[in-house]
Design a protein around this motif. Structure first.
Motif, PDB file in Angstrom:
ATOM      1  N   ALA A   1       0.956  -0.611   0.065  1.00  0.00           N
ATOM      2  CA  ALA A   1       0.009   0.456   0.173  1.00  0.00           C
ATOM      3  C   ALA A   1       0.960   1.265   0.031  1.00  0.00           C
ATOM      4  CB  ALA A   1      -0.560   0.029   1.567  1.00  0.00           C
ATOM      5  N   MET A   2       0.309   2.344  -0.168  1.00  0.00           N
ATOM      6  CA  MET A   2       0.742   3.209  -0.511  1.00  0.00           C
ATOM      7  C   MET A   2       0.673   4.909  -0.306  1.00  0.00           C
ATOM      8  SD  MET A   2       2.972   4.535  -3.910  1.00  0.00           S
ATOM      9  CE  MET A   2       4.354   5.909  -4.374  1.00  0.00           C
ATOM     10  N   ILE A   3       1.108   5.354   0.820  1.00  0.00           N
ATOM     11  CA  ILE A   3       0.592   6.837   1.227  1.00  0.00           C
ATOM     12  C   ILE A   3       1.043   7.774   0.572  1.00  0.00           C
ATOM     13  CG2 ILE A   3       0.831   8.553   3.162  1.00  0.00           C
ATOM     14  CD1 ILE A   3       1.293   6.220   5.123  1.00  0.00           C
ATOM     15  N   PHE A   4       0.881   8.485   0.211  1.00  0.00           N
ATOM     16  CA  PHE A   4       0.824   9.384  -1.041  1.00  0.00           C
ATOM     17  C   PHE A   4       1.476  11.073  -0.075  1.00  0.00           C
ATOM     18  CE2 PHE A   4      -1.742   6.506  -3.266  1.00  0.00           C
ATOM     19  CZ  PHE A   4      -0.393   6.248  -4.670  1.00  0.00           C
ATOM     20  N   GLN A   5       2.089  11.853  -1.369  1.00  0.00           N
ATOM     21  CA  GLN A   5       2.555  12.916  -0.881  1.00  0.00           C
ATOM     22  C   GLN A   5       1.561  13.978  -0.540  1.00  0.00           C
ATOM     23  OE1 GLN A   5       5.877  15.626  -3.108  1.00  0.00           O
ATOM     24  NE2 GLN A   5       5.945  14.157  -3.563  1.00  0.00           N
ATOM     25  N   ASP A   6       0.826  14.399  -1.328  1.00  0.00           N
ATOM     26  CA  ASP A   6      -0.295  15.083  -1.477  1.00  0.00           C
ATOM     27  C   ASP A   6      -1.337  15.055  -0.815  1.00  0.00           C
ATOM     28  OD1 ASP A   6      -1.244  17.436  -1.167  1.00  0.00           O
ATOM     29  OD2 ASP A   6      -0.821  18.575  -3.065  1.00  0.00           O
ATOM     30  N   PRO A   7      -1.958  15.475   0.373  1.00  0.00           N
ATOM     31  CA  PRO A   7      -3.029  14.517   0.849  1.00  0.00           C
ATOM     32  C   PRO A   7      -3.958  15.611   0.105  1.00  0.00           C
ATOM     33  CG  PRO A   7      -2.063  15.849   2.531  1.00  0.00           C
ATOM     34  CD  PRO A   7      -0.861  15.397   1.351  1.00  0.00           C
TER      35      PRO A   7
END
Lengths: 315, 327
Positions: B96-102
């Motif tokens: 899974a990935m958490i992205f840079q710009d919420p």
């Protein structure tokens, strides 16, 4: 939301009054003598004066305008045709459904062809599908609708005999007017859909959706399309007022007895009550459609809905 | 390093094409990650960190970004050989990935609850809609947001809250590998520590391995076990946090540390690394950092620079330590 709609309806009244004043003034300033047109060059001065007096044309501008607004908005009286001597409203009631039908059909065709065309172009950006769709769109938008209408009559009605060339006697009579009336809109929608889809395709939340392991088809339907459609709805919203009001030319070419042809006959004959009433009716349509579009906006976009309700909560 | 690491990336190369020109984003990156550990990928903007992460997930859009060569083994299976259908199962569930710009990572037209429930429902078809929503609410509570806000839309949340939602989406299926792409860069300093701590806690709770992408060495020191220094799509130095932080060896790594303010020294001016990062459209030979390196010699601009083993798990790709190693 209900409050918002109410406010908008309230505003509509002012807009319509504005439209009424504007069209009245424009017609008042049009050169040419109405009585001469109806009574002929040979009419005596007395006859003309009697005609002008009968229709109140001898009164000063403000008095005429006041009378017009009073009878239109407070009594709902659209006036009596100079030429046919019948109440304009009777004729309008018969014609409104035809114009509405043509206009709404054009919008539906616009959306049904334009949006998928734009989507296909965007999803296959820079491939042959894209080029094909955009060439088609360019073609449709460049071809004037009156020319297209005439060519269609020539080919499909006269040479091939598939559709009647004019009138509204058969169901098939509507096919050519609808196609001719919607082509420019199809092109505009396709281009708008393509550009807003391309914007959304690159959006971060699409990457988020893909990173969830969601099937690409669902990514397109659930995440791309609703977001891409917001600007398209605006386009569709401008379209209807154009389709309903702007189909005058199409109505004329295919001799469809709608509000448009009625208005044109009014212009030809100096029949002011017809022109004024038709313009006001077309303005009513346009305003209602705009309101409808704004409501649709709120349904797709919770941010706008929140704005309307003036609350921070979405539901 | 173990014989069979949990994640192993071998000689990964990724190229972007723009206007028929190739952009060499990742140029032969190899690294390994043990189960349950955290790896920090540190480098400047444009060094290829995000591209590496997206390659592991295989969510790069080709064109323009194509994986040219390499192998990515997760639990012994090469992800690059898998079919797109198999990848759908892995994305969101295993990785899974958490992205840079919420601010832009959430779909503005869906409620946050729906967006969390989507990943849950995608990977567990047996769940009813209601159960998926229940799970979404649980996840929200876990990241510290009241569950009743699940029916709200992203625009009703602050940046830090949105990032929590993004984290909730990433962790909803208990992934084995978490790719956190600058999870705190877009956030307020006050929120940064909070979010990092939360990721770390959650990581411990569900025993996830993590790759943390950042340009902040401080964050790495606090969060990670090992660190890779990335420059121009290459790894210049790697090792455990202790090894690299105690004895930064590559001139670029040293430059990075020199450009940080130190609490125990009074300095008027920080020492920046001179020059600009390499133009990624030019295929370079030798060390990518050579044009900016004070100690560069002719040897740096020729041929392949090999990794030198400095002891422990500490490796450095620099001619200088290569010579030292040989000597």
């Amino acid at each position: 939301m209900g409050r918002y709609v109410f406010n908008r309806l309230l505003w509509m009244i002012f807009i319509l009054i504005g439209v009424a004043i504007l069209i009245f003034t424009i017609l008042y300033l049009v050169p040419g003598d109405v009585s001469t047109h109806f009574l002929g060059e040979s009419a005596t001065i007395e006859d003309r004066a009697a005609f002008n007096h009968k229709y109140g044309l001898d009164q000063p501008y403000l008095a005429q305008l006041g009378n017009f607004l009073y009878s239109l908005f407070l009594k709902g009286d659209f006036g009596t045709s100079f030429k046919y001597n019948t109440p304009v409203i009777e004729e309008l009631l018969v014609r409104i459904p035809r114009t509405l039908f043509l206009g709404v059909s054009c919008i539906v065709v616009n959306a049904l062809i334009g949006i998928p065309l734009g989507m296909m172009a965007a999803l296959h950006q820079n491939k042959w599908q894209d080029t094909l769709c955009m060439v088609l769109a360019l073609l449709f938008v460049s071809v004037p609708n009156f020319w297209l209408a005439l060519e269609m009559v020539d080919l499909f009605a006269i040479r091939l005999g598939w559709f009647p060339p004019f009138g509204i006697d058969k169901t098939t009579s509507w096919v050519m007017p609808i196609i001719a009336g919607s082509m420019a809109g199809v092109a505009a929608n396709a281009r708008q859909t393509r550009s807003s889809m391309l914007e959304v395709i690159r959006a971060d939340f699409i990457t988020t959706a893909r990173a969830k392991g969601v099937d690409e088809g669902i990514v397109v339907r659930r995440h791309m399309l609703p977001n891409a459609l917001i600007p398209v709805v605006t386009g569709l919203g401008v379209g209807p007022s154009k389709s309903i009001a702007g189909n005058v030319v199409i109505e004329r070419i295919f001799t469809i007895p709608g509000v448009g042809t009625y208005m044109l006959s009014g212009i030809d004959n100096y029949d002011y009550p017809i022109v004024r009433s038709s313009v006001v009716i077309l303005a009513v349509f346009s305003s209602l459609v705009m309101l409808l579009v704004d409501i649709v906006y709120a349904i797709i976009d919770p941010r706008i809905k929140a704005q309307y309700s003036g609350k921070a909560k979405g539901k | 390093m173990g014989n069979n690491p949990f994640l192993s990336v071998k000689d990964l190369r990724v190229e972007y094409t723009s206007d028929k020109k190739a952009i060499y984003a990742v140029n032969g990156v190899s690294f390994e990650l043990e189960k349950g550990k955290s790896l920090g990928l540190v480098g400047e903007t444009g060094a290829g960190k995000t591209t590496i992460a997206k390659s592991i997930m295989r969510i790069l859009q080709c064109p323009p970004a194509c994986i040219k060569s390499g192998e990515i083994y997760l639990d012994g299976e090469d992800l690059l050989q898998k079919s797109e259908k198999d990848m759908l199962e892995i994305r969101g569930k295993e990785i899974a990935m958490i992205f840079q710009d919420p601010m832009s990572a959430l779909n503005p037209l869906m409620t946050v609850g729906e967006q969390i429930a989507e990943v849950v429902a995608t990977h567990d078809k047996s769940l009813s809609k209601h159960e998926a929503e229940q799970k979404a609410i649980e996840m929200m509570e876990m990241v510290g947001i009241v569950g009743s806000r699940a029916v709200e839309f992203p625009f009703q949340f602050s940046g830090g809250m949105k990032q929590r939602i993004v984290i909730a989406i990433a962790l909803a299926c208990n992934p084995q590998l978490l790719l956190a792409d600058e999870p705190t860069t877009a956030l307020d300093v006050t929120i940064q520590a909070q979010v990092l701590r939360m990721i770390k806690d959650l990581q411990d709770k569900i025993e996830t391995s993590m790759i943390l992408i950042t340009h902040d060495l401080g964050v790495v020191a606090e969060t990670c076990d090992t660190v890779n220094i990335v420059y121009a799509g290459k790894i210049l130095e790697k090792g455990t946090v202790e090894e690299v932080f105690d004895a930064p060896t590559h001139p670029y790594t040293r430059g990075l540390f020199d450009s940080l303010p130190k609490l125990n020294e009074k300095t008027d001016r920080l020492t920046p690394i001179p020059g600009m990062p390499l133009d990624p459209s030019i295929k370079f030979e030798g060390c990518p950092f050579a044009p900016r390196c004070e100690r560069a010699t002719d040897r740096c601009r020729q041929g392949e620079i090999h990794e030198t083993h400095l002891g422990g798990t500490h490796y450095c790709s620099c001619v200088l330590c290569d010579q030292r190693g040989e000597a």
